[in-house]
Scaffold this active site. Structure first.
Site, PDB file in Angstrom:
ATOM      1  N   SER A   1       0.838  -1.197   0.005  1.00  0.00           N
ATOM      2  CA  SER A   1      -0.069  -0.083   0.211  1.00  0.00           C
ATOM      3  C   SER A   1       0.656   1.068  -0.187  1.00  0.00           C
ATOM      4  CB  SER A   1      -0.975  -0.006   1.086  1.00  0.00           C
ATOM      5  OG  SER A   1      -1.901   0.877   1.004  1.00  0.00           O
TER       6      SER A   1
ATOM      7  N   ASP B   1      -1.088   1.438  -4.211  1.00  0.00           N
ATOM      8  CA  ASP B   1      -2.153   0.478  -4.740  1.00  0.00           C
ATOM      9  C   ASP B   1      -3.627   0.859  -4.959  1.00  0.00           C
ATOM     10  OD1 ASP B   1      -2.894   0.883  -2.144  1.00  0.00           O
ATOM     11  OD2 ASP B   1      -3.372  -1.396  -1.750  1.00  0.00           O
TER      12      ASP B   1
ATOM     13  N   ASP C   1      -2.300   6.628  -3.297  1.00  0.00           N
ATOM     14  CA  ASP C   1      -1.029   5.650  -3.065  1.00  0.00           C
ATOM     15  C   ASP C   1      -0.622   4.472  -3.948  1.00  0.00           C
ATOM     16  OD1 ASP C   1      -3.342   4.075  -2.269  1.00  0.00           O
ATOM     17  OD2 ASP C   1      -2.547   3.245  -0.264  1.00  0.00           O
TER      18      ASP C   1
ATOM     19  N   ASP D   1      -5.827   2.231  -2.981  1.00  0.00           N
ATOM     20  CA  ASP D   1      -7.011   1.989  -1.916  1.00  0.00           C
ATOM     21  C   ASP D   1      -7.107   3.107  -1.222  1.00  0.00           C
ATOM     22  OD1 ASP D   1      -4.787   1.804  -0.166  1.00  0.00           O
ATOM     23  OD2 ASP D   1      -5.570   0.194   0.957  1.00  0.00           O
TER      24      ASP D   1
END
Length: 440
Positions: A91, A231, A229, A233
């Protein structure tokens, strides 16, 4: 092994090929078919292969979505009629880290009970390995990102006359660009080339890390800036004047858009009272959860919860998916800004309270927190504090929260009050509790 956001840590130390292989084997115990994917980190290539190998040697079919955003992978699990999903990502952590996060067909991350079962299987080393003729099959999913973009467009509809600067942070969130363009936005992309070393800014989309985005929004006379960020999410945003509103303000804006009388909004215990203040005129309310998107998602499964969010930048619309979906949040925010005409004006419409957050590095989180609890109980009595997640102490017009990080060797301290001096006083008090406890 599992924190609040799956498994995460330095590659070669906490996160290894052996661990990834074991996770694949353990997940296969309840899954005939899984979907795997990864963010742009180079270590994700072989960690994903290790997960797939572990699952396949237990007879589970593995379908590879490639390099995708975490919400893209989470959405694909149910759509592909799979039993689980594994995304290899750290992440917003630094490039030397990686991790694994596990997903249900609903889009919700594995909860504590599910993660605990996986961890127990790994610790016991008890796997149902297939014989030489019974390994699982393998396939690819080539349209996961396209299908995610289709869902975003369907959820939002159309957006007229809006210019958006999107800072992907060299991450996997490119799905948002195509979706915003299809919705009718004029989009400028920053740091769009996926690169797991994150050469242009740290992955976490904080105000400081996204200074270049804020400046570019002003230079380009854009209406909105979006930041993800690694990834995707998480989603944070910049106004047309380059302001970077706190996550609590975004949470209040999203909550106010989603809720009506009788509805509830799920939010963690470290959320500002500004969200309660924003919902009160609507006859809606906040239901508090432990920190972590999996806990917010769990509460969002309840029928009267219409939205869930975390000030860190994770946003969940349960009618769409129980996964925090940064691109969906970006599209919904863009639609709201286009309708209302000014992001600055929207932000100004959310009265904020003095809220302070800091982190204290400690050597032993669990022992420190236990000593903090003992001290708080001696000082205030058991009726003044709650332990839903960490230790939250309430006062007239204020509160402080002390909780251990789920992913780092830190104790996080938050304090809020309706007067600035009181907020500073509560923060200092909470920090003193942590300092005294960690010194023993």
């Amino acid at each position: 092994m599992f924190g609040t956001s799956g498994i995460r840590g330095p590659v070669g130390d906490v996160v290894t090929g052996e661990l990834a292989l074991s996770v694949g084997r353990a997940v296969a115990g309840d899954a005939d078919r899984i979907v795997v994917g990864r963010d742009p980190r180079d270590s994700g290539r072989w960690l994903r292969e290790a997960v797939a190998a572990g699952a396949r040697e237990c007879g589970t079919d593995v379908f590879d979505a490639g390099m995708v955003a975490t919400p893209t992978l989470a959405r694909a699990v149910g759509r592909e009629d799979a039993d689980a999903g594994v995304v290899v990502t750290a992440s917003h952590n630094p490039p030397e880290d990686n991790g694994l996060k596990l997903w249900n067909p609903s889009g919700q991350a594995f909860d504590a009970a599910q993660a605990g079962e996986i961890e127990e299987r790994i610790e016991r080393g008890e796997y149902d390995l297939a014989d030489w003729s019974g390994g699982g099959g393998r396939g690819t999913i080539d349209d996961a990102t396209e299908r995610h973009a289709d869902a975003l467009v369907e959820a939002v509809g159309s957006i007229d006359d809006l210019s958006v600067v999107v800072d992907l942070g060299n991450g996997a969130g490119g799905v948002v660009v195509g979706a915003l363009e299809r919705l009718g936005c004029e989009v400028e992309v920053m740091n769009g080339e996926p690169d797991g070393s994150f050469p242009n800014r740290p992955s976490e989309p904080t105000a400081e890390n996204c200074r270049a985005l804020r400046e570019r929004v002003v230079e380009a006379d854009a209406d909105l800036g979006i930041a993800h960020d690694g990834d995707a999410d998480r989603m944070r945003a910049a106004t047309e004047s380059g302001r970077y509103p706190d996550g609590d303000v975004l949470l209040a804006l999203f909550a106010r858009e989603a809720a009506s009388e009788g509805d509830r909004v799920a939010a963690p215990v470290d959320t500002s009272l500004a969200v309660e203040d924003a919902l009160e005129p609507l006859g809606a309310s906040v239901t508090y959860t432990p920190v972590g998107d999996v806990h917010v998602a769990g509460r969002a499964r309840e029928s009267d919860v219409v939205f869930g969010g975390e000030p860190s930048g994770a946003w969940i619309w349960p009618e769409e998916t129980l996964c925090p979906d940064g691109p969906l949040a970006a599209c919904k925010l863009a639609a709201t800004v286009a309708r209302e005409g000014s992001f600055d004006a929207l932000v100004d419409g959310v009265p904020t309270l003095p809220l302070r957050r800091t982190n204290v590095e400690v050597a032993a989180k669990e022992a420190t927190m236990e000593r903090v609890r003992e001290r708080v109980e001696r000082e205030y009595g058991s009726d003044r504090f709650t332990t839903l997640d960490g230790i939250r102490v309430s006062f007239d017009g204020g509160w402080f929260l002390i909780r251990a990080s789920g992913t780092q060797p830190l104790v996080r301290v938050t304090a809020e009050a309706r007067e600035e001096a009181r907020a500073e006083e509560l923060l200092a008090t909470a920090e003193e509790f942590v300092a005294d406890a960690s010194a023993e």
